[in-house]
Design an enzyme around this catalytic site. Sequence first.
Site, mmCIF file in Angstrom:
data_model
loop_
_atom_site.group_PDB
_atom_site.id
_atom_site.type_symbol
_atom_site.label_atom_id
_atom_site.label_comp_id
_atom_site.label_asym_id
_atom_site.label_seq_id
_atom_site.Cartn_x
_atom_site.Cartn_y
_atom_site.Cartn_z
ATOM 1 N N LYS A 13 12.372 14.825 -29.773
ATOM 2 C CA LYS A 13 13.917 15.344 -29.822
ATOM 3 C C LYS A 13 14.660 14.676 -28.496
ATOM 4 O O LYS A 13 15.771 14.029 -28.554
ATOM 5 C CB LYS A 13 14.092 16.771 -29.926
ATOM 6 C CG LYS A 13 13.313 17.148 -31.107
ATOM 7 C CD LYS A 13 13.553 18.634 -31.315
ATOM 8 C CE LYS A 13 12.926 19.526 -30.082
ATOM 9 N NZ LYS A 13 11.405 19.497 -30.172
ATOM 10 N N ARG A 88 16.958 27.859 -32.754
ATOM 11 C CA ARG A 88 15.470 27.826 -32.597
ATOM 12 C C ARG A 88 14.956 29.121 -33.698
ATOM 13 O O ARG A 88 13.813 29.213 -33.558
ATOM 14 C CB ARG A 88 15.238 28.403 -31.181
ATOM 15 C CG ARG A 88 13.987 27.862 -30.486
ATOM 16 C CD ARG A 88 13.749 26.525 -30.665
ATOM 17 N NE ARG A 88 12.846 26.241 -29.510
ATOM 18 C CZ ARG A 88 12.577 25.301 -28.893
ATOM 19 N NH1 ARG A 88 14.188 24.713 -28.601
ATOM 20 N NH2 ARG A 88 11.874 24.919 -27.904
ATOM 21 N N ARG A 134 2.843 13.129 -21.323
ATOM 22 C CA ARG A 134 4.425 13.202 -20.818
ATOM 23 C C ARG A 134 4.643 13.408 -19.402
ATOM 24 O O ARG A 134 4.063 14.337 -18.829
ATOM 25 C CB ARG A 134 5.445 14.601 -21.648
ATOM 26 C CG ARG A 134 6.650 14.464 -21.212
ATOM 27 C CD ARG A 134 7.634 15.048 -21.950
ATOM 28 N NE ARG A 134 7.160 16.461 -22.399
ATOM 29 C CZ ARG A 134 7.758 17.267 -23.307
ATOM 30 N NH1 ARG A 134 8.645 16.954 -23.896
ATOM 31 N NH2 ARG A 134 7.224 18.354 -23.516
ATOM 32 N N ARG A 168 5.823 19.135 -16.805
ATOM 33 C CA ARG A 168 6.095 20.351 -17.149
ATOM 34 C C ARG A 168 5.100 21.400 -17.207
ATOM 35 O O ARG A 168 4.106 21.110 -17.775
ATOM 36 C CB ARG A 168 6.840 20.491 -18.689
ATOM 37 C CG ARG A 168 8.388 20.093 -18.395
ATOM 38 C CD ARG A 168 9.020 19.601 -19.782
ATOM 39 N NE ARG A 168 8.820 20.840 -20.619
ATOM 40 C CZ ARG A 168 9.393 20.721 -22.082
ATOM 41 N NH1 ARG A 168 10.072 19.756 -22.173
ATOM 42 N NH2 ARG A 168 9.212 21.762 -23.081
ATOM 43 N N ARG A 179 3.245 27.328 -28.320
ATOM 44 C CA ARG A 179 4.659 26.677 -28.760
ATOM 45 C C ARG A 179 4.886 25.946 -30.260
ATOM 46 O O ARG A 179 5.615 26.318 -30.874
ATOM 47 C CB ARG A 179 5.064 25.721 -27.846
ATOM 48 C CG ARG A 179 5.492 26.212 -26.426
ATOM 49 C CD ARG A 179 5.477 25.025 -25.249
ATOM 50 N NE ARG A 179 6.397 23.822 -25.673
ATOM 51 C CZ ARG A 179 6.236 22.696 -25.023
ATOM 52 N NH1 ARG A 179 5.315 22.616 -24.101
ATOM 53 N NH2 ARG A 179 7.029 21.620 -25.237
HETATM 54 P P1 AP5 Z 1 9.787 14.188 -26.164
HETATM 55 O O1 AP5 Z 1 11.207 13.627 -26.344
HETATM 56 O O2 AP5 Z 1 10.160 14.941 -24.573
HETATM 57 O O3 AP5 Z 1 9.756 15.525 -27.284
HETATM 58 P P2 AP5 Z 1 10.682 16.545 -27.600
HETATM 59 O O4 AP5 Z 1 10.694 17.001 -29.015
HETATM 60 O O5 AP5 Z 1 11.918 16.759 -26.679
HETATM 61 O O6 AP5 Z 1 9.796 17.937 -26.931
HETATM 62 P P3 AP5 Z 1 9.909 19.156 -26.261
HETATM 63 O O7 AP5 Z 1 8.586 19.729 -25.662
HETATM 64 O O8 AP5 Z 1 10.869 19.037 -25.209
HETATM 65 O O9 AP5 Z 1 10.401 19.994 -27.059
HETATM 66 P P4 AP5 Z 1 10.371 21.641 -27.195
HETATM 67 O O10 AP5 Z 1 11.210 22.007 -28.206
HETATM 68 O O11 AP5 Z 1 9.225 22.164 -26.940
HETATM 69 O O12 AP5 Z 1 11.138 22.093 -25.480
HETATM 70 P P5 AP5 Z 1 12.762 22.531 -25.345
HETATM 71 O O13 AP5 Z 1 12.761 21.791 -23.971
HETATM 72 O O14 AP5 Z 1 13.547 22.474 -26.125
HETATM 73 O O15 AP5 Z 1 8.692 13.317 -26.386
HETATM 74 C C1 AP5 Z 1 7.334 14.076 -25.819
HETATM 75 C C2 AP5 Z 1 6.529 12.953 -25.293
HETATM 76 O O16 AP5 Z 1 6.147 12.015 -26.493
HETATM 77 C C3 AP5 Z 1 7.076 11.997 -24.147
HETATM 78 O O17 AP5 Z 1 6.135 11.774 -23.144
HETATM 79 C C4 AP5 Z 1 7.715 10.761 -24.636
HETATM 80 O O18 AP5 Z 1 7.768 9.784 -23.840
HETATM 81 C C5 AP5 Z 1 6.701 10.557 -25.935
HETATM 82 N N1 AP5 Z 1 7.170 9.914 -27.125
HETATM 83 C C6 AP5 Z 1 8.379 10.316 -27.794
HETATM 84 N N2 AP5 Z 1 8.842 9.370 -28.834
HETATM 85 C C7 AP5 Z 1 7.454 8.787 -28.946
HETATM 86 C C8 AP5 Z 1 7.180 7.720 -30.169
HETATM 87 N N3 AP5 Z 1 7.716 7.550 -30.980
HETATM 88 N N4 AP5 Z 1 5.836 7.420 -29.892
HETATM 89 C C9 AP5 Z 1 4.931 7.771 -28.710
HETATM 90 N N5 AP5 Z 1 5.365 8.458 -27.847
HETATM 91 C C10 AP5 Z 1 6.688 9.164 -27.956
HETATM 92 O O19 AP5 Z 1 12.169 24.150 -25.037
HETATM 93 C C11 AP5 Z 1 11.327 24.464 -24.079
HETATM 94 C C12 AP5 Z 1 11.203 25.990 -23.876
HETATM 95 O O20 AP5 Z 1 12.513 26.534 -23.498
HETATM 96 C C13 AP5 Z 1 10.988 26.859 -24.979
HETATM 97 O O21 AP5 Z 1 9.460 26.933 -25.355
HETATM 98 C C14 AP5 Z 1 11.554 28.191 -24.835
HETATM 99 O O22 AP5 Z 1 10.823 28.820 -24.086
HETATM 100 C C15 AP5 Z 1 12.925 27.893 -24.212
HETATM 101 N N6 AP5 Z 1 13.931 27.437 -25.163
HETATM 102 C C16 AP5 Z 1 14.614 26.279 -25.330
HETATM 103 N N7 AP5 Z 1 15.822 26.463 -26.195
HETATM 104 C C17 AP5 Z 1 15.603 27.667 -26.595
HETATM 105 C C18 AP5 Z 1 16.324 28.257 -27.477
HETATM 106 N N8 AP5 Z 1 17.258 27.968 -28.134
HETATM 107 N N9 AP5 Z 1 15.936 29.587 -27.786
HETATM 108 C C19 AP5 Z 1 15.049 30.332 -27.192
HETATM 109 N N10 AP5 Z 1 14.302 29.819 -26.207
HETATM 110 C C20 AP5 Z 1 14.576 28.287 -25.924
#
Ligand code: AP5
Length: 224
Positions: A13, A88, A134, A168, A179
Amino acid sequence: MRIVLVGPPGAGKGTQASFIASHLGVPKISTGDIFRANISQGTPLGVKAKEYLDAGQLVPDELTIDIVRDRLSQPDAVAGFLLDGFPRNVAQAEELDEILADNGVTPSSGKAYLDVVLDLEVDNDEVIKRISGRRLCRNDSGHIFHVDYSPSRDGAVCDICGGELYQRSDDAEGVVRTRLEVYAAETAPIIDYYREQGVLTTIDATGEVDVITGRAFAAVDAAR
Ligand code: AP5
Ligand code: ZN
């Protein structure tokens, strides 16, 4: 255009969000990035959010929804936005509709306040591989690397801005498994919520990054 990205942790994402937001000319709003910025600055919100991020649990809705309401009221988000990481759960999805209604958005076909919800589909094994390798840039949360799939030139600093790369704290394997469970139990139900509104598009998020970007552009262009 109003767009939401949904998909499990590590689906890509954050990687795709900047490309899609630039393509559409809308701001990218990531609740995960907002929480991490508050944690690194030591704000009261960051202090409260940290225990949830570190445990892989969702931050409580009462802390999360007001942040999004404030951000979506800013002038640059009035004409459109890309949300990454929000909503979420179904309660957040319902709140988002209310926020948009309060902001004067008229629903299309009776009930959809968003133009498109892009669901990035990828299996759990691939997610674990992506997250375990990552690396992120301390200067810009949009500068995302992977030790195997998209390594930086020297492995320690960002190719784009020279910032320090880091891992991270919630990318530890045990936390990633939590997660994924939280995603299945709490977040996956919003996929049906948006399917019923007629705005859901699922894309295959495996393959090369630029191929997935092409699929995402085709999906959002079809919804314009
Ligand atoms: P990346 O693009 O970083 O993946 P992502 O989907 O953004 O993953 P996240 O781990 O950031 O998602 P998340 O939803 O768990 O985290 P968030 O920050 O929202 O790609 C991942 C890796 O793969 C990278 O190394 C990239 O280079 C590689 N890659 C990408 N595409 C590729 C491809 N095609 N081929 C190969 N490699 C590839 O949330 C974190 C925390 O915040 C949550 O756990 C929660 O505690 C809190 N939080 C956030 N939003 C809320 C909410 N709305 N409500 C409550 N808590 C929340
Ligand atoms: Zn950088």
